[in-house]
Every structure is written in C-alpha cells, then in structure tokens.
Design a protein around this motif. Structure first.
Motif, PDB file in Angstrom:
ATOM      1  N   LEU A   1       0.991  -1.165   0.114  1.00 18.11           N
ATOM      2  CA  LEU A   1       0.288  -0.110   0.061  1.00 18.11           C
ATOM      3  C   LEU A   1       0.918   1.204  -0.113  1.00 18.11           C
ATOM      4  CD1 LEU A   1      -2.820   0.748  -0.012  1.00 18.11           C
ATOM      5  CD2 LEU A   1      -3.102   0.779   2.458  1.00 18.11           C
ATOM      6  N   THR A   2       1.848   1.253   0.735  1.00 12.25           N
ATOM      7  CA  THR A   2       2.750   2.266   0.692  1.00 12.25           C
ATOM      8  C   THR A   2       3.319   2.843  -0.642  1.00 12.25           C
ATOM      9  OG1 THR A   2       3.495   1.865   2.968  1.00 12.25           O
ATOM     10  CG2 THR A   2       4.846   3.261   1.819  1.00 12.25           C
TER      11      THR A   2
ATOM     12  N   LYS B   1       3.424   5.596  -5.923  1.00 13.37           N
ATOM     13  CA  LYS B   1       3.296   5.724  -7.480  1.00 13.37           C
ATOM     14  C   LYS B   1       2.394   6.386  -7.743  1.00 13.37           C
ATOM     15  CE  LYS B   1       3.825   4.191 -11.420  1.00 13.37           C
ATOM     16  NZ  LYS B   1       4.758   4.532 -12.260  1.00 13.37           N
ATOM     17  N   ARG B   2       1.284   6.758  -6.897  1.00  9.72           N
ATOM     18  CA  ARG B   2       0.119   7.882  -7.031  1.00  9.72           C
ATOM     19  C   ARG B   2       0.629   9.165  -7.306  1.00  9.72           C
ATOM     20  NH1 ARG B   2      -5.175   7.284  -3.346  1.00  9.72           N
ATOM     21  NH2 ARG B   2      -3.323   7.509  -1.822  1.00  9.72           N
TER      22      ARG B   2
ATOM     23  N   MET C   1      -3.282   9.786 -16.401  1.00  7.14           N
ATOM     24  CA  MET C   1      -4.338   9.709 -15.709  1.00  7.14           C
ATOM     25  C   MET C   1      -5.071   8.499 -15.712  1.00  7.14           C
ATOM     26  SD  MET C   1      -4.243  12.346 -13.784  1.00  7.14           S
ATOM     27  CE  MET C   1      -5.680  12.371 -12.884  1.00  7.14           C
ATOM     28  N   ALA C   2      -5.296   8.027 -16.900  1.00 11.98           N
ATOM     29  CA  ALA C   2      -5.799   6.571 -16.944  1.00 11.98           C
ATOM     30  C   ALA C   2      -4.719   5.611 -15.971  1.00 11.98           C
ATOM     31  CB  ALA C   2      -5.586   6.016 -18.575  1.00 11.98           C
ATOM     32  N   ASP C   3      -3.507   5.601 -15.946  1.00 11.53           N
ATOM     33  CA  ASP C   3      -2.736   4.887 -15.008  1.00 11.53           C
ATOM     34  C   ASP C   3      -3.088   5.125 -13.552  1.00 11.53           C
ATOM     35  OD1 ASP C   3      -1.510   3.597 -17.203  1.00 11.53           O
ATOM     36  OD2 ASP C   3       0.375   4.673 -16.996  1.00 11.53           O
TER      37      ASP C   3
ATOM     38  N   ASP D   1      -6.694  -0.348  -7.649  1.00 11.44           N
ATOM     39  CA  ASP D   1      -5.674  -1.067  -6.853  1.00 11.44           C
ATOM     40  C   ASP D   1      -5.586  -0.794  -5.280  1.00 11.44           C
ATOM     41  OD1 ASP D   1      -5.168  -2.315  -9.050  1.00 11.44           O
ATOM     42  OD2 ASP D   1      -3.243  -1.668  -9.474  1.00 11.44           O
ATOM     43  N   ILE D   2      -5.202   0.656  -5.149  1.00 15.18           N
ATOM     44  CA  ILE D   2      -5.420   1.057  -3.669  1.00 15.18           C
ATOM     45  C   ILE D   2      -6.474   0.834  -3.008  1.00 15.18           C
ATOM     46  CG2 ILE D   2      -5.149   3.155  -2.392  1.00 15.18           C
ATOM     47  CD1 ILE D   2      -3.210   4.258  -4.355  1.00 15.18           C
ATOM     48  N   ALA D   3      -7.605   0.867  -3.548  1.00 13.45           N
ATOM     49  CA  ALA D   3      -9.053   0.742  -2.875  1.00 13.45           C
ATOM     50  C   ALA D   3      -9.183  -0.784  -2.694  1.00 13.45           C
ATOM     51  CB  ALA D   3     -10.217   0.993  -3.887  1.00 13.45           C
ATOM     52  N   ARG D   4      -9.012  -1.681  -3.474  1.00 14.85           N
ATOM     53  CA  ARG D   4      -8.818  -3.076  -3.296  1.00 14.85           C
ATOM     54  C   ARG D   4      -7.934  -3.479  -2.006  1.00 14.85           C
ATOM     55  NH1 ARG D   4      -9.737  -3.431  -8.800  1.00 14.85           N
ATOM     56  NH2 ARG D   4      -7.428  -3.254  -9.081  1.00 14.85           N
TER      57      ARG D   4
END
Length: 75
Positions: free
Chosen positions: A3-4, A9-10, A44-46, A53-56
C-alpha cells in the motif's frame, strides 16, 4: 505491491500529470499541446487504475483486520 508503494506511485503520477499540463503554454504549438494532452490523459488513466488497486488493497486490509479482531475475541 504494498500500500505504501502504491501511494508513492500515485504521488508520482500526479506530479507527472501536472508537469504535462504545466508544459502547455499559450505559445505551445498545437501539435505539441496535443502530445502533452495525450500524455496527461494516459497518465491519468494509469492513475485511475492505481486508485482501484489502492481501494482493493485498503478493503482487503480492513477485512483482514476485522477477521483478526473476531479471532482474538473468540480466544
């Protein structure tokens, strides 16, 4: 990916997207502006995929924590 790492990456993607937009100036020719806009849209698509992915990961971590709490109460 942790998650970190996903959150790092975000942040990188947001920085890259901002840089692409900031590069478009009043004197930027139409072709270059289109390239930069396309680059921004791809970033922005990435970003959107990464957000999912983060939400999951966050949802799974919360479920794991609840499961562990329930097990601890049963002991």
């Amino acid at each position: 990916m942790s998650l970190t790492a996903l959150n790092e990456k975000r942040g990188e993607l947001v920085t890259q997207a901002r840089a692409a937009l900031d590069e478009i100036k009043a004197n930027t020719d139409e072709t270059r502006a289109a390239e930069l806009t396309q680059r921004h849209d791809a970033i922005m698509a990435d970003f959107d995929k990464l957000e999912a992915d983060i939400a999951r990961e966050e949802r799974t971590a919360a479920a794991e924590a609840r499961t562990e709490e329930a097990r601890a109460k049963q002991r």
